[in-house]
Write an enzyme that holds these catalytic residues in place. Sequence first.
Site, PDB file in Angstrom:
ATOM      1  N   TYR A  84     -18.037   6.018   1.790  1.00  0.00           N
ATOM      2  CA  TYR A  84     -18.082   7.041   0.599  1.00  0.00           C
ATOM      3  C   TYR A  84     -16.825   7.973   0.655  1.00  0.00           C
ATOM      4  O   TYR A  84     -15.818   7.748   1.380  1.00  0.00           O
ATOM      5  CB  TYR A  84     -19.417   7.617   0.486  1.00  0.00           C
ATOM      6  CG  TYR A  84     -20.671   6.834   0.059  1.00  0.00           C
ATOM      7  CD1 TYR A  84     -20.724   5.860  -0.818  1.00  0.00           C
ATOM      8  CD2 TYR A  84     -21.551   6.510   1.151  1.00  0.00           C
ATOM      9  CE1 TYR A  84     -21.691   5.058  -1.312  1.00  0.00           C
ATOM     10  CE2 TYR A  84     -22.876   5.930   0.676  1.00  0.00           C
ATOM     11  CZ  TYR A  84     -23.054   4.874  -0.543  1.00  0.00           C
ATOM     12  OH  TYR A  84     -23.698   4.278  -0.815  1.00  0.00           O
ATOM     13  N   CYS A 128     -36.472 -11.782   9.259  1.00  0.00           N
ATOM     14  CA  CYS A 128     -36.701 -11.663   7.841  1.00  0.00           C
ATOM     15  C   CYS A 128     -35.608 -11.907   6.839  1.00  0.00           C
ATOM     16  O   CYS A 128     -35.853 -12.040   5.427  1.00  0.00           O
ATOM     17  CB  CYS A 128     -37.308 -10.480   7.364  1.00  0.00           C
ATOM     18  SG  CYS A 128     -36.492  -9.052   7.343  1.00  0.00           S
ATOM     19  N   ARG A 175     -34.573   1.902   9.618  1.00  0.00           N
ATOM     20  CA  ARG A 175     -35.433   0.919   9.311  1.00  0.00           C
ATOM     21  C   ARG A 175     -36.384   0.549  10.280  1.00  0.00           C
ATOM     22  O   ARG A 175     -37.855   0.234   9.828  1.00  0.00           O
ATOM     23  CB  ARG A 175     -34.648  -0.551   8.951  1.00  0.00           C
ATOM     24  CG  ARG A 175     -34.049  -0.644   7.685  1.00  0.00           C
ATOM     25  CD  ARG A 175     -33.805  -1.943   7.221  1.00  0.00           C
ATOM     26  NE  ARG A 175     -32.316  -2.270   7.923  1.00  0.00           N
ATOM     27  CZ  ARG A 175     -31.737  -3.414   7.641  1.00  0.00           C
ATOM     28  NH1 ARG A 175     -32.558  -4.406   6.982  1.00  0.00           N
ATOM     29  NH2 ARG A 175     -30.540  -3.765   8.155  1.00  0.00           N
ATOM     30  N   ARG A 225     -22.551  13.115   8.684  1.00  0.00           N
ATOM     31  CA  ARG A 225     -22.420  11.671   8.827  1.00  0.00           C
ATOM     32  C   ARG A 225     -21.244  11.101   8.979  1.00  0.00           C
ATOM     33  O   ARG A 225     -20.329  11.197   8.188  1.00  0.00           O
ATOM     34  CB  ARG A 225     -23.332  10.955   7.818  1.00  0.00           C
ATOM     35  CG  ARG A 225     -23.564   9.422   7.829  1.00  0.00           C
ATOM     36  CD  ARG A 225     -24.614   9.039   8.855  1.00  0.00           C
ATOM     37  NE  ARG A 225     -24.977   7.924   8.675  1.00  0.00           N
ATOM     38  CZ  ARG A 225     -25.873   7.033   9.572  1.00  0.00           C
ATOM     39  NH1 ARG A 225     -26.168   7.801  10.651  1.00  0.00           N
ATOM     40  NH2 ARG A 225     -26.313   5.867   9.318  1.00  0.00           N
TER      41      ARG A 225
END
Length: 371
Positions: A166, A339, A312, A213
């Site tokens: 970003y 998955c 997650r 971050r």
Amino acid sequence: MYTTLFSPLEIAGKTLKNRITMAPLYLGYAGEGGTVSPLLLEHYRLMASGGVSMITVENATVDHPAGSGSNRTIRADTDENLPGLEKLAATIKNEGALACLQINHAGRFAGAQEAVAPSEVNTFGRTPRALTLEEIEEIRNSFVRAAQRAFKAGFDMVELHGGTGYLLAQFASPRTNKRKDYYGGSLEKRMRFPLEVMQAVREAAGNKPVGYRFLADEWLPDGLTLEESGPLASRLSDAGAAYLSVMGGTYESFSMPEVIKATKKPGYMADLAGEIRDQVRVPVIAAGRIALGHVAEEVLSSGRADLVGLARVLWADPEWPEKVRQDREDDLVICDPGCRDVCMQLVMQGKPAFCPNWSPQKSRRLKDLYE
């Protein structure tokens, strides 16, 4: 059993009851236009209820629509969203966790009709417009206003989003910053904007913590690497960052076969965190498939990080901290890479993420809130 994982830690005057934090994770749960929805509130209530010490809420834009990744990106750029942010902070804190809001400008990854960036570097077939000096100054001020709004809403901390490729990371990267002025060229000049934002937000925050971050390596041949990110980490530490939450990769490298293979390994970003921790004087958070207690404990006890960030893993099972503390890891709902990333496929389609490993009752309850 895991003595380090469940020991307290102080960050800039705030006491974390253990070393488990929630790393920011965008799931498409905000309302249209970035409002704080009932689904978003319930999601973060669940995340905070299982014993985690700090919740870092997913990126909230400082500039809509130019800096928003999507129309469901939380907005921190307007007082109209302040009541919702107040409810969000209170929801998290009422469950016994510290509340941190990550604030962000998406730059070239924004969903706006015209994306802006440090330089005109093509991104997935779209070339952003290079920012003017006046616009750079205004974005810096937008970060300040968003941070002030977050603290007014009751958040304990804010986190500047310098990861995932970003805007803050775009300025630091030699791949995306081709400017010839005050903000581009040498590493010293490419670091300037992220450091200015940190300094400006720190000054406005007073004694309130401001984390970061941190993108340690873009995992791209011509991108930011540890050789240059290390000095940036050191400068951010000196500038008063409360902590660095270390990650690797951007949207352009996440789909590379070698990166996909690496992400299957438990704690795959912990070594990056360790490299950065050696160069700073502030706590470091490590993330990246830290799915079991012994993995988390080893990352901490080996000295590679001071805290772990679960994304997650915690989303799949909000009770992870308590189950691990009580030696009930056999009961964990595991985020299963087999998955095929159903959750992220839904997000990429503009839909809210749901986990195929959840119970039918939980899935139905959250879907009812979305609808």
